[in-house]
Structure formats: C-alpha cells, structure tokens
Write an enzyme that holds these catalytic residues in place. Structure first.
Site, mmCIF file in Angstrom:
data_model
loop_
_atom_site.group_PDB
_atom_site.id
_atom_site.type_symbol
_atom_site.label_atom_id
_atom_site.label_comp_id
_atom_site.label_asym_id
_atom_site.label_seq_id
_atom_site.Cartn_x
_atom_site.Cartn_y
_atom_site.Cartn_z
ATOM 1 N N ALA A 247 0.824 -1.222 0.000
ATOM 2 C CA ALA A 247 0.000 0.000 0.000
ATOM 3 C C ALA A 247 0.851 1.262 0.000
ATOM 4 O O ALA A 247 0.527 2.255 0.617
ATOM 5 C CB ALA A 247 -0.937 -0.019 1.212
ATOM 6 N N GLY A 248 1.993 1.200 -0.714
ATOM 7 C CA GLY A 248 2.767 2.414 -0.972
ATOM 8 C C GLY A 248 2.106 3.173 -2.113
ATOM 9 O O GLY A 248 0.941 2.924 -2.448
ATOM 10 N N ALA B 210 2.536 2.992 -5.350
ATOM 11 C CA ALA B 210 2.131 2.162 -6.496
ATOM 12 C C ALA B 210 0.835 1.409 -6.192
ATOM 13 O O ALA B 210 -0.109 1.417 -6.991
ATOM 14 C CB ALA B 210 3.249 1.193 -6.858
ATOM 15 N N PHE C 33 18.007 17.834 -10.968
ATOM 16 C CA PHE C 33 18.476 16.592 -10.354
ATOM 17 C C PHE C 33 19.525 15.997 -11.287
ATOM 18 O O PHE C 33 19.644 16.404 -12.446
ATOM 19 C CB PHE C 33 17.287 15.617 -10.193
ATOM 20 N N GLN D 230 21.110 0.397 -7.004
ATOM 21 C CA GLN D 230 21.607 1.773 -6.978
ATOM 22 C C GLN D 230 22.175 2.146 -5.617
ATOM 23 O O GLN D 230 21.482 2.035 -4.599
ATOM 24 C CB GLN D 230 20.474 2.746 -7.315
ATOM 25 N N HIS E 296 23.177 5.268 -3.632
ATOM 26 C CA HIS E 296 23.023 6.721 -3.662
ATOM 27 C C HIS E 296 24.325 7.316 -3.165
ATOM 28 O O HIS E 296 24.864 6.865 -2.144
ATOM 29 C CB HIS E 296 21.861 7.125 -2.747
ATOM 30 N N LEU F 77 19.667 8.908 4.165
ATOM 31 C CA LEU F 77 19.804 9.678 2.936
ATOM 32 C C LEU F 77 20.015 11.171 3.192
ATOM 33 O O LEU F 77 19.313 11.777 3.991
ATOM 34 C CB LEU F 77 18.522 9.513 2.107
ATOM 35 N N GLU G 273 19.283 14.085 -2.905
ATOM 36 C CA GLU G 273 19.900 14.743 -4.064
ATOM 37 C C GLU G 273 19.422 16.188 -4.185
ATOM 38 O O GLU G 273 20.036 16.999 -4.888
ATOM 39 C CB GLU G 273 19.521 13.945 -5.319
ATOM 40 N N ARG H 255 23.808 9.160 -10.658
ATOM 41 C CA ARG H 255 24.228 8.616 -9.355
ATOM 42 C C ARG H 255 25.317 7.560 -9.464
ATOM 43 O O ARG H 255 26.201 7.479 -8.613
ATOM 44 C CB ARG H 255 23.010 8.027 -8.637
ATOM 45 N N HIS I 116 20.262 2.140 -2.074
ATOM 46 C CA HIS I 116 19.107 3.040 -2.103
ATOM 47 C C HIS I 116 17.928 2.501 -2.890
ATOM 48 O O HIS I 116 16.789 2.637 -2.479
ATOM 49 C CB HIS I 116 19.574 4.361 -2.703
ATOM 50 N N GLU J 68 8.525 -0.107 -7.118
ATOM 51 C CA GLU J 68 9.930 -0.510 -7.043
ATOM 52 C C GLU J 68 10.149 -2.016 -7.143
ATOM 53 O O GLU J 68 11.209 -2.462 -7.581
ATOM 54 C CB GLU J 68 10.559 0.039 -5.746
ATOM 55 N N ARG K 20 18.939 4.407 -12.309
ATOM 56 C CA ARG K 20 17.750 5.264 -12.278
ATOM 57 C C ARG K 20 18.145 6.722 -12.047
ATOM 58 O O ARG K 20 19.018 7.000 -11.233
ATOM 59 C CB ARG K 20 16.823 4.821 -11.146
ATOM 60 N N SER L 298 11.445 7.588 -9.848
ATOM 61 C CA SER L 298 10.831 6.432 -9.206
ATOM 62 C C SER L 298 9.439 6.753 -8.674
ATOM 63 O O SER L 298 8.483 5.988 -8.861
ATOM 64 C CB SER L 298 11.725 5.945 -8.076
HETATM 65 C C1 LIG Z 1 14.833 7.699 1.825
HETATM 66 C C2 LIG Z 1 14.317 7.595 0.416
HETATM 67 C C3 LIG Z 1 14.116 8.743 -0.349
HETATM 68 C C4 LIG Z 1 13.644 8.654 -1.660
HETATM 69 N N1 LIG Z 1 13.463 9.801 -2.390
HETATM 70 C C5 LIG Z 1 12.961 9.720 -3.643
HETATM 71 C C6 LIG Z 1 12.693 10.904 -4.396
HETATM 72 O O1 LIG Z 1 12.861 12.026 -3.927
HETATM 73 N N2 LIG Z 1 12.208 10.761 -5.650
HETATM 74 C C7 LIG Z 1 11.967 9.544 -6.218
HETATM 75 O O2 LIG Z 1 11.515 9.483 -7.358
HETATM 76 N N3 LIG Z 1 12.188 8.411 -5.514
HETATM 77 C C8 LIG Z 1 12.668 8.471 -4.247
HETATM 78 N N4 LIG Z 1 12.891 7.311 -3.536
HETATM 79 C C9 LIG Z 1 12.450 6.027 -4.113
HETATM 80 C C10 LIG Z 1 10.930 5.913 -3.992
HETATM 81 O O3 LIG Z 1 10.493 6.541 -2.834
HETATM 82 C C11 LIG Z 1 10.461 4.458 -3.960
HETATM 83 O O4 LIG Z 1 11.049 3.735 -5.010
HETATM 84 C C12 LIG Z 1 8.943 4.362 -4.113
HETATM 85 O O5 LIG Z 1 8.297 5.245 -3.243
HETATM 86 C C13 LIG Z 1 8.478 2.928 -3.881
HETATM 87 O O6 LIG Z 1 7.084 2.905 -3.855
HETATM 88 P P1 LIG Z 1 6.304 1.516 -3.865
HETATM 89 O O7 LIG Z 1 4.854 1.841 -3.861
HETATM 90 O O8 LIG Z 1 6.826 0.665 -4.943
HETATM 91 O O9 LIG Z 1 6.729 0.810 -2.500
HETATM 92 P P2 LIG Z 1 6.670 1.281 -0.962
HETATM 93 O O10 LIG Z 1 6.255 2.660 -0.780
HETATM 94 O O11 LIG Z 1 7.980 0.854 -0.388
HETATM 95 O O12 LIG Z 1 5.522 0.350 -0.362
HETATM 96 C C14 LIG Z 1 5.660 -1.042 -0.227
HETATM 97 C C15 LIG Z 1 4.391 -1.595 0.392
HETATM 98 O O13 LIG Z 1 4.441 -3.011 0.376
HETATM 99 C C16 LIG Z 1 4.016 -3.520 1.629
HETATM 100 N N5 LIG Z 1 4.626 -4.846 1.794
HETATM 101 C C17 LIG Z 1 5.902 -5.216 1.573
HETATM 102 N N6 LIG Z 1 6.053 -6.529 1.811
HETATM 103 C C18 LIG Z 1 4.848 -7.016 2.195
HETATM 104 C C19 LIG Z 1 4.359 -8.290 2.581
HETATM 105 N N7 LIG Z 1 5.134 -9.373 2.641
HETATM 106 N N8 LIG Z 1 3.056 -8.390 2.906
HETATM 107 C C20 LIG Z 1 2.232 -7.313 2.895
HETATM 108 N N9 LIG Z 1 2.649 -6.076 2.527
HETATM 109 C C21 LIG Z 1 3.936 -5.940 2.183
HETATM 110 C C22 LIG Z 1 4.465 -2.479 2.622
HETATM 111 O O14 LIG Z 1 3.719 -2.570 3.809
HETATM 112 C C23 LIG Z 1 4.167 -1.188 1.854
HETATM 113 O O15 LIG Z 1 2.823 -0.826 2.009
HETATM 114 C C24 LIG Z 1 13.361 7.387 -2.221
HETATM 115 C C25 LIG Z 1 13.538 6.240 -1.455
HETATM 116 C C26 LIG Z 1 14.034 6.335 -0.172
HETATM 117 C C27 LIG Z 1 14.269 5.064 0.599
#
Ligand SMILES: Cc1cc2nc3c(=O)[nH]c(=O)nc-3n(C[C@H](O)[C@H](O)[C@H](O)COP(=O)(O)OP(=O)(O)OC[C@H]3O[C@@H](n4cnc5c(N)ncnc54)[C@H](O)[C@@H]3O)c2cc1C
Length: 571
Positions: free
Chosen positions: A13-14, A16, A115, A228, A230, A240, A243, A274, A341, A372, A383, A388
């Site tokens: 529930a990120g 994506a 960036f 990657q 960082h 972090l 950037e 990067r 990262h 991701e 990347r 992202s």
């Molecule tokens: C510190 C930091 C700063 C960043 N800054 C930037 C930026 O400025 N710009 C940019 O473009 N990108 C940035 N990134 C990268 C970007 O934030 C991530 O790649 C992106 O937000 C990932 O989103 P997601 O929805 O794929 O996953 P996430 O937001 O990581 O969500 C993953 C979800 O999966 C769930 N999950 C995982 N495993 C399980 C399981 N086994 N069972 C049930 N649920 C599970 C978790 O609970 C969560 O809800 C940054 C990353 C970090 C770490």
C-alpha cells in the site's frame, strides 16, 4: 483456515499499490489491499527530493525520454520510458489537483529543481518532503473510494495454479492466523529491498518480500545485479542526504578540499548521474583521498547555500543531519558515503504491468507488478533521481486499469478451486518457526547477509568477491531454513515477521550475486573492477534469474530500443 475473495488483491500500500487501487475502484472492482504496515507508513512516505515531469518552459517529454535512456546506460526498455515521460505531466498535475502542496515559483507555478543527469531542471518538489505529501494525498483519495484495507497483514506466498495467479496466502499479524485470499488479479506492489545491505537509506520494512514471493513461485527476476548506491548517505548511518542538496548547489569535497567531480564529470559535476558519482567517491577513497581519521568517506558541503535557503528548500536534511550526526550543516561539512538506495531490477513486466515469464514477454495471467518491486524496465542500469515516484503513479494507474480489464474477461478464480496445499505449505513454514528450539536468530543472520552483500556486491564488484559471496550465500541459505524464533506468541509477533523477512532477503539475494557474477562488463550501477568497460555487443540485454533447486538459472532478454541508439556516456 479462513478464505476471503476479492476481484483484485493488491499486495503493498505504498504509492504504487494505492494508485492502482484508486483506478480499479473507479471501475467498480472489489479491491482488497494488504500491507504489513499501515498504508501511510510505507517507504514512499520517506521520499524527499521530488518527482520528474517535463512541465517547465523549454522542456518536453522527448528531452525527459533522452535523459532517462542516457542515464540508464542504454539498458532501459524505451517503449516503457516513452510512456513514463509522456504521461508524467498529466500525473503530476493530477496530484496537484488532488491537493499535493508543491513548492511554487514566484509566478505561482510548480517549482522544479535540477536533479542528476537532467538537461533541464525537471524535478517538481514539495520542499524536501515530496513523498510525504504525495502519499498522504493519495491516501485521502483512496479512502474516498472505500476499498477494503487489511493493514498489518503479511503475504506469505502466492497462489499459482495451472500457470496463472489466483491469490495469496496471508498472515494476519493481529489475530495470528493464516488467511487464504482469492482474487482474479493480484498486484505485487511491495517496494524495494535496501535492507539486503548493511548501509542503506531504506526503512526496516524494505525487505524485498515481493521478489521472493515471485522467485519462490518459479517466476524470473530481472536485472537484479543493478542496485543503486546513492552517493550521499550519512557516514556511519546510511540515512539519505537527498539529491535535493546537490540540486540546490551542494559540493562534494575530498580530503584535499577539492571538488573532485571535475575529474569524473567535468560538465555536470555534482549533478552527474548517481552511478558515476558513487563510483567517483569510492575511487577517491581508494586513492587515499578520503576524509576523516580512517580516510573512508568524503564531504558534502551545503554551507555556501546559506541558512535561509537551507531552511526553505532542504529543512529535512538539516534536521536529520542534526538528529543523526549531531551537526549543523549550515556551519559544518556533512560526512557522506554511498548507501544502498534503490533496486532497478525486480519482477519483470511488460508495459501493461503484466508479469512476464520468458524472453518473448509472455505474461503469467493474473499476476501484475508495479512500483519498485517491478522491472519494466524504465530505469535500465541506473535510475535518475525523481523517476521512481513518477513510475509508481504512472504504472500504478495502468496496473489498476489492466487488472480491471482482466477481471472483466476472467471469472474463473472465484470458483471453488482447491488451494489447500498452498495454505498447508504456508502453515508449515510459520509452524516451523514458531516451534523452533534452536537455530540462528534472525538479526544475526540478517547482519551476516548485509555485510556479505555490502563487502562483495557493493559499488565495485569483482569475480573474486562475487565468487566468495556465492559460497558464503550457500551457508546462509542453509541457516535461513532453521531460524530460531524465541517469541512463541501468535499475535503481533515481530520476531516471527523478522524471521520471514530474513528468509526473503536471503532467498532473492542469490539472484543478485549470480546475475552480477555473470555480467562481465561495467554498466550503470554494476561496476566490475575486472571488466571496467561497457560491452554492448555482448551485454546489451536483460538478465533473467530463475530458482532451480538450490541453484540459479540465468537467461537473457533483448533490450527494446525505440528511437535512441546506444552511445558512449559523458557527463
Ligand atoms: C529515503 C528515500 C528517499 C527517496 N526519495 C525519492 C525521491 O525524492 N524521488 C523519487 O523518485 N524516488 C525516491 N525514492 C524512491 C521511492 O520513494 C520508492 O522507489 C517508491 O516510493 C516505492 O514505492 P512503492 O509503492 O513501490 O513501495 P513502498 O512505498 O515501499 O511500499 C511497499 C508496500 O508493500 C508492503 N509490503 C511489503 N512486503 C509485504 C508483505 N510481505 N506483505 C504485505 N505487505 C507488504 C508495505 O507494507 C508497503 O505498504 C526514495 C527512497 C528512499 C528510501
């Protein structure tokens, strides 16, 4: 054992997962979302620097496309990059209309900062809390659509039957019980896996569970060697330093007080991509020009930006540096070191976010991936910052649409197919951990793996290091099968969850090591000391790793070139 049924099951529930759910709910799908933490605690909330979209004067999607492909060291699939860059302005404006409080120019337009690897300042931002703003706003919109959210539910395995995906077996962390969730379409949106390394920017929850769900189901993982690093992680911590700092004008300095990037990227300097900067930092350290008593880090200098600009544009950086290092970056140099990262590789998909199984892009029906955890591949071997967050909302939306289409066309999984063997297997895995009386503790095993990966599969790799990693991995794999979980309580048992996460970390790390050992060239984030040049003739292709008993089998998939032929990279 209870069974729940939805049209669509979203694991994660990120950004994506949430974006996909909104789209599917708009089409009246019955959507269940599971997440191991509350949705707004997903790692997307930590994103800082910004999100890319060609909305500024003098910019267009074609320039964004060229920068992204160039930045990817030409490994990105260009059909996917086109979609990413063409859709970016609409998605960012949609976020604005939903209520994201972007920083503004004097004219009141969305502000954009430069960036790394960009030809035009293209990164839209909300101070240095962009992910926080995006995730909370998206969550507001999601709640309006009334999906069913299962927070603190942990996916244990995918249910795959007759070559399609039909749901997942899930652990309810509060009740301490196993649930079988059936669905006609399943989305993996489980985020990244920085926690496979000892120095990382990633939250503790970033353990790559989704990768192991797919890998254990016999599906391939793509381009896993591309991790990657960082350039600016806080020395000794990994946290972090976004950037955004370099976007606002920060310098990198070695022990001689030199802006050493002039040797590595004379034009772009601190705003090269990067991979180039991380390698430059490690080279400076290797040549004895590192800083501090151990000569094992370099400095990031933001002092010349002045207090006013630092407070306005990068307040979180100042705050975190103060909290973690006890320093004030307005007056002091920030010690930094590259930190794990982001994962360019992941579960392979086509541009419709369908998970694919072979070199011909044949889909595995019912299974989708976005964010991701997926590998489209829009980032190729490296990347660009800001791409992202963009990927999560562009392809999250597409995933919601495509899953809804799939559900309308396929109703078979709602029937009474017997999934009991999947449940029994998951039950046995949990029971084995809960009844364990001996074995390695998960935190001990995790630390061993993280050090192994950092030492041998870090910024620079070699045959010697990777081969020894492969040998050491085998031992860790054996240990991971018998982890000792001390806490025997079924409810809110974090010892159990950490053990499951640790098993996942060990499982997919095998594919990183094997893919990195096989790729005898340097491209993007994969830098081989023994093969320092890019080799397009042999290696302009995606690695695909499949579990084969105790071993890995590799095969390769062509890169999709759609308009931009590979050339040498110079920044
Ligand atoms: C510190 C930091 C700063 C960043 N800054 C930037 C930026 O400025 N710009 C940019 O473009 N990108 C940035 N990134 C990268 C970007 O934030 C991530 O790649 C992106 O937000 C990932 O989103 P997601 O929805 O794929 O996953 P996430 O937001 O990581 O969500 C993953 C979800 O999966 C769930 N999950 C995982 N495993 C399980 C399981 N086994 N069972 C049930 N649920 C599970 C978790 O609970 C969560 O809800 C940054 C990353 C970090 C770490």
């Amino acid at each position: 054992m209870s069974t729940l049924t939805h049209d669509i099951l979203i694991i994660g529930a990120g950004l994506a997962g949430q974006r996909a759910a909104i789209e599917a709910r708009k089409q009246n799908m019955d959507v269940g979302i599971i997440s191991k933490v509350h949705p707004v605690r997903s790692h997307s909330v930590a994103a800082a620097g910004g999100i890319n979209a060609a909305i500024g004067e003098g910019d267009d999607w074609k320039a964004h496309f060229r920068d992204t492909v160039y930045g990817s060291d030409f490994l990105a699939d260009q059909d996917a990059v086109k979609i990413l860059c063409q859709d970016a302005p609409s998605r960012v404006k949609e976020m604005e209309s939903w209520g994201v409080v972007f920083s503004r120019t004097n004219k009141g337009e969305i502000a954009q900062r430069p960036f790394g690897g960009q030809s035009v300042a293209r990164t839209c931002y909300a101070s240095d809390r962009t992910g926080h703003m995006l995730l909370h706003t998206t969550y507001d919109q999601l709640m309006k659509t009334r999906p069913t959210i299962y927070s603190e539910h942990y996916a244990l395995s995918l249910i795959t039957e007759n070559n399609h995906c039909a749901g997942a077996v899930v652990w309810d962390m509060e009740k301490g019980k196993i649930i079988s969730m059936r669905a006609n379409a399943v989305l993996l949106a489980t985020g990244g896996y920085g926690r496979a390394f000892s120095v990382t920017t990633n939250a503790r929850i970033c353990t790559g569970d989704g990768l192991s769900l797919a890998y254990n189901a016999g599906l391939p993982l793509e381009d896993m060697e591309f991790v990657q690093f960082h350039p600016s992680g806080m020395y000794g911590k990994g946290f972090l330093v976004s950037e955004a700092s370099r976007g606002e004008g920060a310098y990198l300095l070695n022990s001689k007080n030199e802006r050493f990037m002039k040797k590595y990227a004379p034009q772009k300097m601190e705003l090269a991509s990067r991979d180039i900067i991380a390698r430059a930092i490690m080279s400076e350290i290797a040549h004895g020009r590192g800083c501090g008593s151990q000569k094992d880090h370099v400095y990031l200098d933001v002092r010349h930006l002045g207090e006013k600009k630092i407070i306005e544009r990068i307040p979180e950086i100042r705050k975190t540096v103060h909290e973690q290092l006890g320093m004030d970056c307005v007056k002091e140099l920030i010690p930094i070191i590259p930190t794990a990262h982001y994962s360019m590789g992941g579960v392979p998909t086509n541009v419709h976010t369908q998970v694919i199984v072979d070199a011909h892009n044949n889909p595995f029906p019912g299974l989708y991936a976005a964010g991701e955890v997926s590998c489209l591949s829009v980032h190729g071997a490296n990347r660009l910052g800001g791409n992202s967050l963009l990927e999560t909302i562009v392809f999250g939306r597409i995933a919601g649409q495509k899953m809804a289409e799939h559900v309308r066309e396929n109703t078979r999984n709602k029937g009474s197919v017997d999934f009991s063997h999947h449940e029994e297997k998951a039950r046995a895995r949990v029971d084995e951990l809960l009844t364990s009386v001996k074995g390695t503790k998960s935190h001990v095993l995790r630390t061993k793996l993280q050090q192994l990966m950092m030492e041998n599969v870090g910024v620079y790799r070699s045959k010697t290091g990777l081969t020894s990693a492969q040998r050491a991995w085998k031992k860790l794999s054996t240990e991971s099968k018998a982890i000792h979980v001390e806490d025997k309580s079924p409810t809110f048992n974090m010892d159990l969850i950490h053990a499951l996460e640790c098993q996942n970390l060990v499982t997919f790390s095998q594919s990183i090591i094997a893919s990195a050992l096989a790729r005898t060239e340097t491209r993007g984030s994969h830098a081989r000391t023994d093969y320092p040049a890019r080799n397009d003739q042999k290696w302009l292709k995606h690695s695909m790793a499949v579990q084969h008993g105790e071993n890995v089998q590799l095969f390769y998939k062509p890169v999709i070139i759609a308009g931009y032929a590979p050339e040498a990279r110079h920044y």
